[in-house]
Design a protein around this motif. Sequence first.
Motif, PDB file in Angstrom:
ATOM      1  N   GLU A  32       0.786  -1.271  -0.109  1.00 36.46           N
ATOM      2  CA  GLU A  32      -0.110  -0.518  -0.262  1.00 36.46           C
ATOM      3  C   GLU A  32       0.996   1.185  -0.184  1.00 36.46           C
ATOM      4  O   GLU A  32       0.144   1.963  -0.499  1.00 36.46           O
ATOM      5  CB  GLU A  32      -0.879   0.156   1.293  1.00 36.46           C
ATOM      6  CG  GLU A  32      -0.550   0.205   2.032  1.00 36.46           C
ATOM      7  CD  GLU A  32      -0.192  -1.241   2.823  1.00 36.46           C
ATOM      8  OE1 GLU A  32      -0.217  -1.943   4.359  1.00 36.46           O
ATOM      9  OE2 GLU A  32      -0.080  -2.339   2.254  1.00 36.46           O
ATOM     10  N   TYR A  33       2.104   1.233   0.807  1.00 31.07           N
ATOM     11  CA  TYR A  33       3.198   2.103  -0.141  1.00 31.07           C
ATOM     12  C   TYR A  33       3.551   2.592  -1.431  1.00 31.07           C
ATOM     13  O   TYR A  33       4.568   3.154  -1.880  1.00 31.07           O
ATOM     14  CB  TYR A  33       4.121   2.208   1.247  1.00 31.07           C
ATOM     15  CG  TYR A  33       3.811   2.217   2.947  1.00 31.07           C
ATOM     16  CD1 TYR A  33       3.815   4.363   3.243  1.00 31.07           C
ATOM     17  CD2 TYR A  33       3.197   1.939   3.445  1.00 31.07           C
ATOM     18  CE1 TYR A  33       2.932   3.938   4.410  1.00 31.07           C
ATOM     19  CE2 TYR A  33       2.985   1.211   4.876  1.00 31.07           C
ATOM     20  CZ  TYR A  33       2.714   3.132   5.045  1.00 31.07           C
ATOM     21  OH  TYR A  33       2.428   3.289   6.569  1.00 31.07           O
TER      22      TYR A  33
ATOM     23  N   ASP B 284      -0.759   8.804  -3.098  1.00 34.91           N
ATOM     24  CA  ASP B 284      -1.682   8.382  -2.399  1.00 34.91           C
ATOM     25  C   ASP B 284      -3.151   8.350  -2.884  1.00 34.91           C
ATOM     26  O   ASP B 284      -3.993   8.996  -2.069  1.00 34.91           O
ATOM     27  CB  ASP B 284      -0.931   8.717  -1.179  1.00 34.91           C
ATOM     28  CG  ASP B 284      -1.272   7.290   0.417  1.00 34.91           C
ATOM     29  OD1 ASP B 284      -2.440   6.518  -0.082  1.00 34.91           O
ATOM     30  OD2 ASP B 284      -1.505   8.030   1.671  1.00 34.91           O
TER      31      ASP B 284
ATOM     32  N   THR C  74      -5.315   5.850  -0.850  1.00 37.82           N
ATOM     33  CA  THR C  74      -5.735   5.430  -0.101  1.00 37.82           C
ATOM     34  C   THR C  74      -7.326   4.988  -0.224  1.00 37.82           C
ATOM     35  O   THR C  74      -7.597   3.939   0.310  1.00 37.82           O
ATOM     36  CB  THR C  74      -5.756   6.104   1.126  1.00 37.82           C
ATOM     37  OG1 THR C  74      -4.232   5.934   1.677  1.00 37.82           O
ATOM     38  CG2 THR C  74      -6.346   5.026   2.379  1.00 37.82           C
ATOM     39  N   GLU C  75      -8.519   5.467  -0.826  1.00 39.53           N
ATOM     40  CA  GLU C  75     -10.101   5.912  -1.016  1.00 39.53           C
ATOM     41  C   GLU C  75     -10.407   4.840  -1.662  1.00 39.53           C
ATOM     42  O   GLU C  75     -10.865   3.934  -1.695  1.00 39.53           O
ATOM     43  CB  GLU C  75     -10.790   6.484  -0.919  1.00 39.53           C
ATOM     44  CG  GLU C  75     -10.868   7.357   0.492  1.00 39.53           C
ATOM     45  CD  GLU C  75     -11.174   9.109  -0.220  1.00 39.53           C
ATOM     46  OE1 GLU C  75     -11.762   9.323  -0.730  1.00 39.53           O
ATOM     47  OE2 GLU C  75     -11.193  10.019   1.002  1.00 39.53           O
TER      48      GLU C  75
ATOM     49  N   GLU D 101      -9.396   1.516  -0.153  1.00 43.87           N
ATOM     50  CA  GLU D 101     -10.335   0.475   0.497  1.00 43.87           C
ATOM     51  C   GLU D 101     -10.803  -0.014   0.126  1.00 43.87           C
ATOM     52  O   GLU D 101     -11.825  -0.879   0.268  1.00 43.87           O
ATOM     53  CB  GLU D 101      -9.881   1.568   1.513  1.00 43.87           C
ATOM     54  CG  GLU D 101      -9.270   1.739   2.346  1.00 43.87           C
ATOM     55  CD  GLU D 101      -9.218   3.409   3.503  1.00 43.87           C
ATOM     56  OE1 GLU D 101     -10.758   3.497   3.681  1.00 43.87           O
ATOM     57  OE2 GLU D 101      -8.282   3.859   4.191  1.00 43.87           O
TER      58      GLU D 101
ATOM     59  N   TYR E 111      -0.427  -7.485  -1.027  1.00 43.41           N
ATOM     60  CA  TYR E 111      -1.981  -7.082   0.175  1.00 43.41           C
ATOM     61  C   TYR E 111      -3.258  -6.771   0.518  1.00 43.41           C
ATOM     62  O   TYR E 111      -3.642  -6.750   1.612  1.00 43.41           O
ATOM     63  CB  TYR E 111      -1.900  -5.456  -0.779  1.00 43.41           C
ATOM     64  CG  TYR E 111      -2.648  -4.375  -0.072  1.00 43.41           C
ATOM     65  CD1 TYR E 111      -2.448  -3.449   0.483  1.00 43.41           C
ATOM     66  CD2 TYR E 111      -4.476  -4.572  -1.122  1.00 43.41           C
ATOM     67  CE1 TYR E 111      -3.406  -3.118   1.147  1.00 43.41           C
ATOM     68  CE2 TYR E 111      -5.486  -3.803  -0.407  1.00 43.41           C
ATOM     69  CZ  TYR E 111      -4.999  -3.089   0.453  1.00 43.41           C
ATOM     70  OH  TYR E 111      -5.995  -2.184   1.251  1.00 43.41           O
TER      71      TYR E 111
END
Length: 209
Positions: A43-44, A78, A80-81, A84, A149
Amino acid sequence: LPLDQYLKDCWAKKQTAIDLTAYKITHEELNKVIFGIHYEEPEYYWTIRNDITDTDPQTGLLKTYYPYYSGETGSPFDRTEELEREWEMVEEMTENCTTDLEKALVVHDHLVRTIQYSASLGAFVAHDIEGAIFEKKCVCEGYAKSFKYLLDQMNIPCIIVIGKATNTKGQTENHAWNYVQINEKWYAVDCTWDDPVIVGNGKIGNNTK
């Protein structure tokens, strides 16, 4: 703090200037740490971007690291949303699974079904979950990092392997795949070569690109 944890804490705060003087490391050593984080925690992915560093000219050691959090257009690296949302979808797909094996198979089949093997998105994106999960186009590293992941989210031990592999044509090439631990045993998983593609004369074969 260990350098990897320090960097993650700074990234979480979106620090634009990270002081590294206490760690006494070179730029090459910093890159090794960042790539290590990236492989252990895919995720990075967004940390593997252009950055600027300030080096002490006398010692050659880093003083400050300036990470980028967005591109030239202002769009964030990034996402992220979106990541997710992908996990939530897979979590729903596996909610009736009763074993780690069943969960791993669901993730495997999901990636094989939704991703198209392609290097068209460039070195950064095609080799990462950014290509695999967001754009649905990637090369072997993207498949492997996405598999890790998603299994990490389910606490199923999984690692990425980088090495040489022999394809169905007998050719040796650089490749990435996974090992996953099920019932205390480790099994090799290769989502890339399990992905069927249309090859010559309309025949279905294993992806050996």
